[in-house]
Motif scaffolding. Sequence first.
Motif, PDB file in Angstrom:
ATOM      1  N   HIS A  15       2.570  47.516  31.102  1.00  0.00           N
ATOM      2  CA  HIS A  15       1.666  46.811  30.184  1.00  0.00           C
ATOM      3  C   HIS A  15       0.369  46.454  30.908  1.00  0.00           C
ATOM      4  O   HIS A  15       0.367  45.732  31.896  1.00  0.00           O
ATOM      5  CB  HIS A  15       2.325  45.536  29.660  1.00  0.00           C
ATOM      6  N   LYS A  16      -0.745  46.985  30.391  1.00  0.00           N
ATOM      7  CA  LYS A  16      -2.055  46.716  30.977  1.00  0.00           C
ATOM      8  C   LYS A  16      -2.633  45.472  30.305  1.00  0.00           C
ATOM      9  O   LYS A  16      -3.245  45.534  29.244  1.00  0.00           O
ATOM     10  CB  LYS A  16      -2.973  47.922  30.795  1.00  0.00           C
ATOM     11  N   ALA A  17      -2.443  44.309  30.947  1.00  0.00           N
ATOM     12  CA  ALA A  17      -2.858  43.042  30.350  1.00  0.00           C
ATOM     13  C   ALA A  17      -4.365  42.859  30.394  1.00  0.00           C
ATOM     14  O   ALA A  17      -4.953  42.231  29.509  1.00  0.00           O
ATOM     15  CB  ALA A  17      -2.170  41.874  31.065  1.00  0.00           C
ATOM     16  N   VAL A  18      -5.007  43.370  31.464  1.00  0.00           N
ATOM     17  CA  VAL A  18      -6.461  43.323  31.593  1.00  0.00           C
ATOM     18  C   VAL A  18      -6.920  44.721  31.973  1.00  0.00           C
ATOM     19  O   VAL A  18      -6.388  45.327  32.902  1.00  0.00           O
ATOM     20  CB  VAL A  18      -6.886  42.292  32.663  1.00  0.00           C
ATOM     21  N   ASP A  19      -7.922  45.224  31.257  1.00  0.00           N
ATOM     22  CA  ASP A  19      -8.297  46.625  31.375  1.00  0.00           C
ATOM     23  C   ASP A  19      -9.789  46.763  31.683  1.00  0.00           C
ATOM     24  O   ASP A  19     -10.634  46.685  30.790  1.00  0.00           O
ATOM     25  CB  ASP A  19      -7.955  47.340  30.060  1.00  0.00           C
ATOM     26  N   ASP A  20     -10.122  46.892  32.967  1.00  0.00           N
ATOM     27  CA  ASP A  20     -11.493  47.181  33.396  1.00  0.00           C
ATOM     28  C   ASP A  20     -12.488  46.115  32.933  1.00  0.00           C
ATOM     29  O   ASP A  20     -13.560  46.416  32.400  1.00  0.00           O
ATOM     30  CB  ASP A  20     -11.919  48.563  32.888  1.00  0.00           C
ATOM     31  N   VAL A  21     -12.149  44.862  33.160  1.00  0.00           N
ATOM     32  CA  VAL A  21     -12.989  43.743  32.737  1.00  0.00           C
ATOM     33  C   VAL A  21     -14.060  43.450  33.785  1.00  0.00           C
ATOM     34  O   VAL A  21     -13.766  43.334  34.972  1.00  0.00           O
ATOM     35  CB  VAL A  21     -12.139  42.475  32.484  1.00  0.00           C
ATOM     36  N   SER A  22     -15.300  43.335  33.318  1.00  0.00           N
ATOM     37  CA  SER A  22     -16.420  42.955  34.187  1.00  0.00           C
ATOM     38  C   SER A  22     -17.260  41.894  33.488  1.00  0.00           C
ATOM     39  O   SER A  22     -17.559  42.023  32.296  1.00  0.00           O
ATOM     40  CB  SER A  22     -17.312  44.162  34.504  1.00  0.00           C
ATOM     41  N   LEU A  23     -17.614  40.852  34.218  1.00  0.00           N
ATOM     42  CA  LEU A  23     -18.531  39.838  33.699  1.00  0.00           C
ATOM     43  C   LEU A  23     -19.085  39.027  34.857  1.00  0.00           C
ATOM     44  O   LEU A  23     -18.517  38.998  35.946  1.00  0.00           O
ATOM     45  CB  LEU A  23     -17.859  38.938  32.649  1.00  0.00           C
ATOM     46  N   THR A  24     -20.208  38.353  34.594  1.00  0.00           N
ATOM     47  CA  THR A  24     -20.875  37.530  35.605  1.00  0.00           C
ATOM     48  C   THR A  24     -21.171  36.152  35.027  1.00  0.00           C
ATOM     49  O   THR A  24     -21.716  36.049  33.922  1.00  0.00           O
ATOM     50  CB  THR A  24     -22.197  38.172  36.062  1.00  0.00           C
ATOM     51  N   VAL A  25     -20.788  35.115  35.774  1.00  0.00           N
ATOM     52  CA  VAL A  25     -21.121  33.743  35.401  1.00  0.00           C
ATOM     53  C   VAL A  25     -22.076  33.212  36.468  1.00  0.00           C
ATOM     54  O   VAL A  25     -21.708  33.083  37.629  1.00  0.00           O
ATOM     55  CB  VAL A  25     -19.871  32.845  35.320  1.00  0.00           C
ATOM     56  N   ASN A  26     -23.307  32.938  36.064  1.00  0.00           N
ATOM     57  CA  ASN A  26     -24.319  32.467  37.011  1.00  0.00           C
ATOM     58  C   ASN A  26     -24.259  30.953  37.192  1.00  0.00           C
ATOM     59  O   ASN A  26     -23.748  30.230  36.329  1.00  0.00           O
ATOM     60  CB  ASN A  26     -25.716  32.856  36.523  1.00  0.00           C
ATOM     61  N   ALA A  27     -24.794  30.483  38.291  1.00  0.00           N
ATOM     62  CA  ALA A  27     -24.898  29.044  38.523  1.00  0.00           C
ATOM     63  C   ALA A  27     -25.676  28.405  37.375  1.00  0.00           C
ATOM     64  O   ALA A  27     -26.670  28.949  36.899  1.00  0.00           O
ATOM     65  CB  ALA A  27     -25.598  28.772  39.852  1.00  0.00           C
ATOM     66  N   GLY A  28     -25.176  27.266  36.904  1.00  0.00           N
ATOM     67  CA  GLY A  28     -25.827  26.562  35.814  1.00  0.00           C
ATOM     68  C   GLY A  28     -25.389  26.988  34.433  1.00  0.00           C
ATOM     69  O   GLY A  28     -25.875  26.437  33.438  1.00  0.00           O
ATOM     70  N   GLU A  29     -24.455  27.947  34.340  1.00  0.00           N
ATOM     71  CA  GLU A  29     -24.023  28.466  33.044  1.00  0.00           C
ATOM     72  C   GLU A  29     -22.639  27.958  32.653  1.00  0.00           C
ATOM     73  O   GLU A  29     -21.761  27.795  33.503  1.00  0.00           O
ATOM     74  CB  GLU A  29     -23.980  29.996  33.053  1.00  0.00           C
ATOM     75  N   ILE A  30     -22.475  27.746  31.351  1.00  0.00           N
ATOM     76  CA  ILE A  30     -21.147  27.532  30.764  1.00  0.00           C
ATOM     77  C   ILE A  30     -20.798  28.811  30.019  1.00  0.00           C
ATOM     78  O   ILE A  30     -21.492  29.198  29.075  1.00  0.00           O
ATOM     79  CB  ILE A  30     -21.135  26.324  29.810  1.00  0.00           C
ATOM     80  N   TYR A  31     -19.744  29.460  30.467  1.00  0.00           N
ATOM     81  CA  TYR A  31     -19.374  30.787  29.951  1.00  0.00           C
ATOM     82  C   TYR A  31     -18.040  30.669  29.216  1.00  0.00           C
ATOM     83  O   TYR A  31     -17.030  30.319  29.797  1.00  0.00           O
ATOM     84  CB  TYR A  31     -19.251  31.770  31.123  1.00  0.00           C
TER      85      TYR A  31
END
Length: 246
Positions: A15-31
Motif C-alpha cells: 500500500h502506497k500511503a504517500v506517493d511522490d509528495v513535494s511541498l515547501t513551507v517557508n519561514a513565516g508561513e502557515i501551511y
Amino acid sequence: MLEINNLTKIYPGGHKAVDDVSLTVNAGEIYGFIGPNGAGKTTTIKAVTGIIDFDHGEIAIDGHDIANEPIEAKKITAFLPDNPDLYDQLTGIQYLNFVADMYGVGKKEREKRIREYADAFEITPDLGSLISSYSHGMKQKLALISALIHNPKLLVLDEPFVGLDPKASVTLKRYMHELCRAGSAIFFSTHVLDTAEKLCDKIAIIKNGRIVESGRLEDLTRGESLEDTFMETVENDSSTADKQAR
C-alpha cells in the motif's frame, strides 16, 4: 523551513500511503494540509517528524535532513499529534519541566513561558494535579504548551483544534500567528476547512497519497470558498482517475 521532495511511503503489503509528495513551507508561513480520511496526511506528518521512515525522497527542516540529521532537525521542531500521549503519572508542571529539560530551555525562560501559556489556556490551577485527572481538552492544552515551550522553528500539528473549546482555539490561532511573525513556520492538517481558510497562507490538498492541488490560498480558491474548491478538486480528481482506470 520545511522541504519535502518526492516523498514516498509504502506500507507492508504494497500500500502506497504517500506517493511522490513535494511541498515547501517557508519561514513565516502557515501551511494547511487537507484531504479525505486515509489520504496520507498523518503518514506525511509522521515522516516529517521522524516518527516513521520512508522509502523514497528527502525531508529537510531548516536545512537539516531528517534521515541523516534527525537530532538537529528535531531540536528545532515541535509536534502535536491528533491524540497526544502524555505521562499520566506526572503532574502538569512536572511534564512541562521534563519537556523543557529535553529542549534545553533555561529556568528563567521556561518559567516565563509556562506562566504565559498556562494562563492563556486557563490551566494554571491544574498544573499541580496528575495528568491522569485531566479531561481530554486539558490534556490537549498541556500538549500545546509543551509544543510551544521551546519556541520551535517548525511547528507541526495534526488536527490541533479537536477537543479544544472555542476560547482555547482562538488562543491557539493567536500563538500560531505570533510564531510566524517571529520567523517560524507551521505545517498542520485539519478537517475544519473554515479554520484552514481563515488561518493559512498556503494549502495542499492530498488524495490517495498524491498532492492534487497546492499553492497560495487565493490562487487555489480563485474567489470561491475553500470548501467549494476542496470538493471540486477531490471530485474532479476522482473522475480523472476513473477515466484512466477504464
